[in-house]
Scaffold this active site. Sequence first.
Site, short mmCIF file in Angstrom:
data_model
loop_
_atom_site.label_atom_id
_atom_site.label_comp_id
_atom_site.label_asym_id
_atom_site.label_seq_id
_atom_site.Cartn_x
_atom_site.Cartn_y
_atom_site.Cartn_z
N ASP A 159 0.73 -1.04 0.35
CA ASP A 159 -0.30 0.42 0.16
C ASP A 159 1.03 1.79 -0.21
OD1 ASP A 159 0.86 -0.42 2.36
OD2 ASP A 159 -0.03 1.39 3.26
N GLU A 216 0.09 -0.80 5.54
CA GLU A 216 0.99 -0.54 6.88
C GLU A 216 0.59 1.04 6.78
OE1 GLU A 216 5.01 1.41 7.75
OE2 GLU A 216 3.99 1.86 5.70
ZN LIG Z 1 7.22 2.03 3.81
#
Ligand SMILES: [Zn+2]
Length: 461
Positions: A97, A159
């Site tokens: 992501d 993340e």
């Molecule tokens: Zn990163």
Amino acid sequence: MSEPTPSNDTIRAAVAAQLPRLTEELIALARIPSIAAEGFPPEPLHEAHDRVVALLHDAGVPEVGDLPVEGTVAPVILARVPGPEGAPTVLIYGHYDVVPPGDLSLWRYPPFEPYEADGAVHGRGASDCKSNIVAIAAALRALDGRPPVGLTLVLEGHEEFGSPFDHYPPSNPDVFACDAMIIADMGSVRPGVPTLTVALRGSVDVAVEVRTLAGDKHSGQFGGAAPDARLALVHVLASLHDVNGDVVVEGLTRTPWTGATYTDDEFRDLAEVLPGQPLLGTGSIGERIWSGPAITVTSFDAPPSASPINAVASSARATLNLRVHPEQDAVEARAALVGHLERQRPFGIEVTVTPGEAGNGVAVPMGGPGVATALAALESAWGSEPVLMAAGGSVPIVMSLHEAVPRADLLLLGAEDGFSNIHAPNERVLLDEVERTAVAIAVFLRDFASGGGSPLLPSGA
Ligand SMILES: [Zn+2]
């Protein structure tokens, strides 16, 4: 000692031969706006997920699946390459992501129309962290898909925005059992300088509030005697730093930084400091941004300056973010800050302090076999001696993986050099750095098999 196989030259050549394809893969991956933040569609996350899965299959990874983690907006890819009997296990972490592009007017090109120019791929996520994903695949291909270690790959898609996965590893340590973990979400302090990141600061949030009147009062009628909550809060905030801009809160750890760091000029450049403006604090840049505390006012209640109100404020609230020395306990640091704030009595006015989240930083223990092997691998890949640096931001998943498998060497490296504009407009990654990261990972996997780590005990032993 006999030359390890494949040799460094063979690995270098195998990665170099993949460069055109690696560039194409990176561009294809960076074209997908895989953003996990609220309000963005989930389809691109799944598209990026599928592409990464295909990349892993293609690189010879036999077991590729998703880890069932509740609440994540994109699946966590868990892939394994079984190693030879008795070989150590290496875990490699990355994420597919990316952060949103932000203000499009600040980009010189559309963020999700990546392209190659001047030895770089330009685009959102090209560096953070998709560059490292293609580097991992290239490293595996350079080893013919058969590294001499057991390999666990953890590639998540949530993340950048507080994933529930952050809390998963400590309660499921068996999944992540390994002798060394490579966090492939970092990079060189500056292009061409091989770098191992060995420390991350912790992070603490605190709110501070002042209440003085039952309601706001006209500043003409009451100003001068009525206790102004906003003014009192300004005094509280002013107590946190000395005239040089160094934090003066007692009980916060600060030590000299002995690794590599930015020059003042590089830092000014990176931080886009306007001409004539000073930098805050004293000591090396490394000490100020990595091994010393930093306090930032992250919010402050006041009417916007475009629409002022002639009133004495009855209450005011601000939030602070404290960055904590990598080795200091974040809860202890939070207590130090809370204590300092509570001791403030501007004009005799009491303040209310509300402690928020506290997350520990991490200082990589330097004695492990993985660290020595990683430094040697970086040197082989870049052709010069590696330097050590830190990163200012805490990465919750790193802390969490480290907590799950504390005995595993923690190795933070990758293709995201300090000038990549990650999380900023005009992100780019240098193909040189991607290539070298792939070589470094392959060399590491080859060498860790012989020199690093003791064989994993079977689970339950
Ligand atoms: Zn990163």
